[in-house]
Design an enzyme around this catalytic site. Structure first.
Site: not given
Ligand code: UDP
Length: 323
Positions: A116, A140, A144
């Site tokens: 991402s 988040y 990643k």
């Protein structure tokens, strides 16, 4: 090639399955259906299970000769990851390690990983290249980036080759209407604007109009989900041809503000879009725009649907078919 698509019942995964089947690959979907939909997987086998289940992974990898894995099984809500980091680190990080370890045990050495733009955090320079410093600002994005770093170690130690694809804002739907976005709950801008235009939702909340941008709202680089999937095909082909592990940005290189997206939704649907302005949402950088030159040069990738109106119109067609 035989490819396991982990998270293949979700939004991007279900489009990926269509692209893989269309290009003649043999696909098996592994999805726990916690977020995905069984009916989004058409024409290929679906195994209901979680990547944390190493017995299941050993069984599937042991019985079938997979050439590689595409991994889409992530939790994706940035704001939720700040409030509830535990399930994010458990699912997106710990469970991914369980998957990688099973791949290593079974000598499956090719992985395309859904990463991402959140790995970059607040950008220092726009557009963002892959070498931009990685300062993720929410669990988040941190998860990643941790996986990307683990993948570098796994390549060195176990020769597991991977390509991490750093999505900017995935949006749109299959141009033929066979798949689309059905998140529950929906938190993404374009589907929420479309629901409001269809009169099926409360007014859209606009998160902050005091950003340092021309119109005060956040700027994002929206990329058609079908274009994302083409990049995965190219990444997988590159790995099979002996390309080294790498990471690529996937975006169109054009930023649109929240207000511009709202105007485009009004234009495409021909309907008013009720909204209300609220405070900024935690963890939202003001600008995120990709420099995807590396994917274009090294993978030969070119977006086919870069226009915002095409992205929105495919999403609108799918939304209308759901009624
Ligand atoms: N956004 C918004 N209202 C919403 C959802 C999103 O104003 O109900 C804004 C959000 O602040 C961001 C942009 O729209 O600037 C895109 O958000 P989305 O959640 O779609 O994707 P993200 O950029 O978080 O991956």
């Amino acid at each position: 090639m035989r490819i396991m698509v982990v998270g293949g019942a979700g939004y991007i995964g279900s489009h990926m399955v269509l692209a893989l089947v269309e290009t003649g690959h043999d696909v098996l979907v592994l999805d726990d259906l916690s977020k995905g939909h069984a009916d989004a997987v058409q024409g290929v086998p679906l195994v209901k299970g979680n990547i944390a289940d190493s017995t299941l992974l050993d069984d599937l990898f042991g019985r079938m000769n997979f050439d590689g894995v595409m991994h889409f099984a992530s939790f994706i809500q940035v704001a939720e990851s700040i409030l509830e980091p535990a399930p994010y680190y458990e699912n997106n990080l710990v469970n991914t390690i369980i998957l990688l370890n099973a791949m290593v045990r079974h000598k499956i050495k090719k992985l395309v990983f859904s990463s991402s733009a959140a790995v970059y955090g607040e950008p220092q320079v726009i557009p963002i290249t892959e070498d931009h410093p990685k300062n993720p600002v929410n669990p988040y994005g941190k998860g990643k980036w941790m996986v990307e770093q683990i993948l570098q170690d796994y390549e060195r130690a176990y020769d597991l080759k991977s390509i991490s694809l750093r999505y900017f804002n995935a949006a749109g739907a299959d141009p033929l209407g066979r798949a689309g976005e059905r998140h529950l709950p929906e938190t993404h801008l374009i589907p929420l604007l479309l629901k409001a235009a269809a009169g099926k939702a409360d007014p859209v909340t606009i998160f902050g109009t005091d950003y340092d941008t021309a119109d005060g709202s956040c700027i994002r680089d929206y990329i058609h989900v079908t274009d994302l999937c083409v990049a995965h095909l190219l990444a997988f082909q590159a790995l099979m041809s002996g390309a080294p592990s790498s990471a690529y940005n996937l975006g169109n290189g054009h930023g649109f503000s929240v207000w511009e997206v709202l105007e485009a939704v009004k234009r495409v649907t021909g309907k008013p879009v009720p909204f209300q302005i609220v405070a900024r949402r935690a963890g939202d950088p003001s600008h995120l725009v990709a420099d995807a030159t590396r994917a274009q040069v090294e993978l030969g990738w070119q977006p086919h649907y870069p226009a915002l109106d095409s992205i929105i119109s495919h999403a609108w067609n799918f939304a209308c078919m759901q009624q």
